[in-house]
Design a protein around this motif. Structure first.
Motif, PDB file in Angstrom:
ATOM      1  N   GLY A  64       0.775  -1.230   0.000  1.00  0.00           N
ATOM      2  CA  GLY A  64       0.000   0.000   0.000  1.00  0.00           C
ATOM      3  C   GLY A  64       0.810   1.284   0.000  1.00  0.00           C
ATOM      4  N   THR A  65       2.027   1.243  -0.476  1.00  0.00           N
ATOM      5  CA  THR A  65       2.837   2.458  -0.569  1.00  0.00           C
ATOM      6  C   THR A  65       2.222   3.405  -1.593  1.00  0.00           C
ATOM      7  OG1 THR A  65       4.782   1.103  -0.124  1.00  0.00           O
ATOM      8  CG2 THR A  65       5.171   3.311  -0.972  1.00  0.00           C
ATOM      9  N   PRO A  66       2.127   4.696  -1.270  1.00  0.00           N
ATOM     10  CA  PRO A  66       1.571   5.647  -2.245  1.00  0.00           C
ATOM     11  C   PRO A  66       2.397   5.691  -3.525  1.00  0.00           C
ATOM     12  CG  PRO A  66       1.749   6.663  -0.081  1.00  0.00           C
ATOM     13  CD  PRO A  66       2.427   5.337   0.008  1.00  0.00           C
ATOM     14  N   VAL A  67       1.735   6.018  -4.600  1.00  0.00           N
ATOM     15  CA  VAL A  67       2.377   5.989  -5.917  1.00  0.00           C
ATOM     16  C   VAL A  67       3.562   6.937  -5.979  1.00  0.00           C
ATOM     17  CG1 VAL A  67       1.997   6.411  -8.369  1.00  0.00           C
ATOM     18  CG2 VAL A  67       0.231   5.288  -7.027  1.00  0.00           C
ATOM     19  N   TYR A  68       3.427   8.134  -5.412  1.00  0.00           N
ATOM     20  CA  TYR A  68       4.531   9.094  -5.495  1.00  0.00           C
ATOM     21  C   TYR A  68       5.774   8.595  -4.763  1.00  0.00           C
ATOM     22  CZ  TYR A  68       3.498  10.777  -0.762  1.00  0.00           C
ATOM     23  OH  TYR A  68       3.316  10.885   0.584  1.00  0.00           O
ATOM     24  N   LYS A  69       5.593   7.848  -3.670  1.00  0.00           N
ATOM     25  CA  LYS A  69       6.745   7.292  -2.957  1.00  0.00           C
ATOM     26  C   LYS A  69       7.400   6.173  -3.761  1.00  0.00           C
ATOM     27  CE  LYS A  69       6.078   8.336   1.865  1.00  0.00           C
ATOM     28  NZ  LYS A  69       5.991   7.797   3.217  1.00  0.00           N
ATOM     29  N   ILE A  70       6.578   5.381  -4.413  1.00  0.00           N
ATOM     30  CA  ILE A  70       7.139   4.325  -5.264  1.00  0.00           C
ATOM     31  C   ILE A  70       7.946   4.955  -6.392  1.00  0.00           C
ATOM     32  CG2 ILE A  70       6.584   2.459  -6.861  1.00  0.00           C
ATOM     33  CD1 ILE A  70       4.151   1.849  -5.132  1.00  0.00           C
ATOM     34  N   LEU A  71       7.401   6.005  -6.981  1.00  0.00           N
ATOM     35  CA  LEU A  71       8.106   6.665  -8.079  1.00  0.00           C
ATOM     36  C   LEU A  71       9.416   7.298  -7.613  1.00  0.00           C
ATOM     37  CD1 LEU A  71       5.172   8.383  -9.983  1.00  0.00           C
ATOM     38  CD2 LEU A  71       6.450   6.366 -10.648  1.00  0.00           C
ATOM     39  N   LEU A  72       9.387   7.994  -6.487  1.00  0.00           N
ATOM     40  CA  LEU A  72      10.572   8.717  -6.025  1.00  0.00           C
ATOM     41  C   LEU A  72      11.623   7.819  -5.393  1.00  0.00           C
ATOM     42  CD1 LEU A  72       8.990  11.956  -4.533  1.00  0.00           C
ATOM     43  CD2 LEU A  72      10.208  11.694  -6.682  1.00  0.00           C
ATOM     44  N   LYS A  73      11.208   6.776  -4.659  1.00  0.00           N
ATOM     45  CA  LYS A  73      12.173   5.954  -3.929  1.00  0.00           C
ATOM     46  C   LYS A  73      12.631   4.712  -4.684  1.00  0.00           C
ATOM     47  CE  LYS A  73      11.836   6.834   0.704  1.00  0.00           C
ATOM     48  NZ  LYS A  73      12.507   6.048   1.631  1.00  0.00           N
ATOM     49  N   HIS A  74      11.794   4.191  -5.572  1.00  0.00           N
ATOM     50  CA  HIS A  74      12.147   2.945  -6.235  1.00  0.00           C
ATOM     51  C   HIS A  74      12.389   3.114  -7.732  1.00  0.00           C
ATOM     52  CE1 HIS A  74      11.343   0.653  -2.639  1.00  0.00           C
ATOM     53  NE2 HIS A  74      10.144   1.220  -2.530  1.00  0.00           N
ATOM     54  N   LEU A  75      11.507   3.815  -8.380  1.00  0.00           N
ATOM     55  CA  LEU A  75      11.577   3.879  -9.843  1.00  0.00           C
ATOM     56  C   LEU A  75      12.593   4.903 -10.330  1.00  0.00           C
ATOM     57  CD1 LEU A  75      10.234   2.441 -12.162  1.00  0.00           C
ATOM     58  CD2 LEU A  75       8.550   4.249 -12.247  1.00  0.00           C
ATOM     59  N   LEU A  76      12.535   6.126  -9.842  1.00  0.00           N
ATOM     60  CA  LEU A  76      13.411   7.187 -10.328  1.00  0.00           C
ATOM     61  C   LEU A  76      14.900   6.883 -10.141  1.00  0.00           C
ATOM     62  CD1 LEU A  76      13.437   9.923 -11.727  1.00  0.00           C
ATOM     63  CD2 LEU A  76      13.361  10.983  -9.477  1.00  0.00           C
ATOM     64  N   PRO A  77      15.353   6.405  -8.991  1.00  0.00           N
ATOM     65  CA  PRO A  77      16.786   6.100  -8.876  1.00  0.00           C
ATOM     66  C   PRO A  77      17.263   5.028  -9.849  1.00  0.00           C
ATOM     67  CG  PRO A  77      15.801   6.221  -6.708  1.00  0.00           C
ATOM     68  CD  PRO A  77      14.677   6.273  -7.698  1.00  0.00           C
ATOM     69  N   ASN A  78      16.395   4.114 -10.209  1.00  0.00           N
ATOM     70  CA  ASN A  78      16.806   3.035 -11.108  1.00  0.00           C
ATOM     71  C   ASN A  78      16.786   3.438 -12.579  1.00  0.00           C
ATOM     72  OD1 ASN A  78      17.354   1.014  -9.197  1.00  0.00           O
ATOM     73  ND2 ASN A  78      15.167   0.747  -8.893  1.00  0.00           N
ATOM     74  N   ILE A  79      16.032   4.461 -12.938  1.00  0.00           N
ATOM     75  CA  ILE A  79      16.019   4.881 -14.337  1.00  0.00           C
ATOM     76  C   ILE A  79      16.785   6.175 -14.566  1.00  0.00           C
ATOM     77  CG2 ILE A  79      13.821   3.744 -14.787  1.00  0.00           C
ATOM     78  CD1 ILE A  79      12.545   6.532 -14.836  1.00  0.00           C
ATOM     79  N   LEU A  80      17.306   6.776 -13.501  1.00  0.00           N
ATOM     80  CA  LEU A  80      18.015   8.040 -13.633  1.00  0.00           C
ATOM     81  C   LEU A  80      19.273   7.905 -14.487  1.00  0.00           C
ATOM     82  CD1 LEU A  80      17.696  10.934 -12.740  1.00  0.00           C
ATOM     83  CD2 LEU A  80      19.127  10.435 -10.772  1.00  0.00           C
ATOM     84  N   SER A  81      19.969   6.803 -14.385  1.00  0.00           N
ATOM     85  CA  SER A  81      21.174   6.607 -15.196  1.00  0.00           C
ATOM     86  C   SER A  81      20.835   6.570 -16.687  1.00  0.00           C
ATOM     87  CB  SER A  81      21.898   5.335 -14.779  1.00  0.00           C
ATOM     88  OG  SER A  81      21.077   4.205 -14.991  1.00  0.00           O
ATOM     89  N   VAL A  82      19.727   5.938 -17.026  1.00  0.00           N
ATOM     90  CA  VAL A  82      19.300   5.885 -18.424  1.00  0.00           C
ATOM     91  C   VAL A  82      18.944   7.279 -18.917  1.00  0.00           C
ATOM     92  CG1 VAL A  82      17.537   4.975 -19.977  1.00  0.00           C
ATOM     93  CG2 VAL A  82      18.504   3.519 -18.216  1.00  0.00           C
ATOM     94  N   ILE A  83      18.261   8.054 -18.085  1.00  0.00           N
ATOM     95  CA  ILE A  83      17.877   9.417 -18.468  1.00  0.00           C
ATOM     96  C   ILE A  83      19.117  10.275 -18.690  1.00  0.00           C
ATOM     97  CG2 ILE A  83      16.734  11.508 -17.668  1.00  0.00           C
ATOM     98  CD1 ILE A  83      14.744   9.698 -16.187  1.00  0.00           C
ATOM     99  N   ILE A  84      20.096  10.181 -17.806  1.00  0.00           N
ATOM    100  CA  ILE A  84      21.307  11.002 -17.923  1.00  0.00           C
ATOM    101  C   ILE A  84      22.095  10.636 -19.178  1.00  0.00           C
ATOM    102  CG2 ILE A  84      23.554  11.464 -16.862  1.00  0.00           C
ATOM    103  CD1 ILE A  84      22.136  11.257 -14.139  1.00  0.00           C
TER     104      ILE A  84
END
Length: 107
Positions: A64-84
């Protein structure tokens, strides 16, 4: 569409809209951004779909983690290298495209 002819047409279409010292440079930057974001978006979308299938993502959803926390804590750090990496490559391509368009008289 081919990139350079499409950029020339868009730049010629919108070049008379801004009347100041930097008008053509602003229009050229907007045209290049409008034509290049699709490449990054497609690659990032693929990486997001890949990351969504991992266990930690599904575990965070199931507790039940809120979507914004999932995006900021799990998803964004893992795709940030691809974005850069993609942003760096697209930036280099845009410099060459701007130089080519400036050589043609649209810069």
């Amino acid at each position: 569409f081919p990139f350079i002819p499409f950029a020339v047409v868009l730049n010629a279409t919108f070049s008379g809209k801004i009347e100041n010292k930097y008008g053509s440079a602003i229009i050229l930057a907007i045209v290049l951004i409008a034509l290049s974001w699709v490449v990054i978006a497609r690659i990032v979308r693929g990486k997001v779909l890949q990351e969504k299938e991992n266990e930690y993502f599904l575990a965070a959803q199931s507790i039940g983690t809120p979507v914004y926390k999932i995006l900021l804590k799990h998803l964004l750090p893992n795709i940030l290298s691809v974005i850069i990496v993609q942003a760096t490559l697209v930036f280099a391509v845009q410099i060459v495209a701007e130089a080519g368009l400036s050589f043609l008289g649209f810069g």
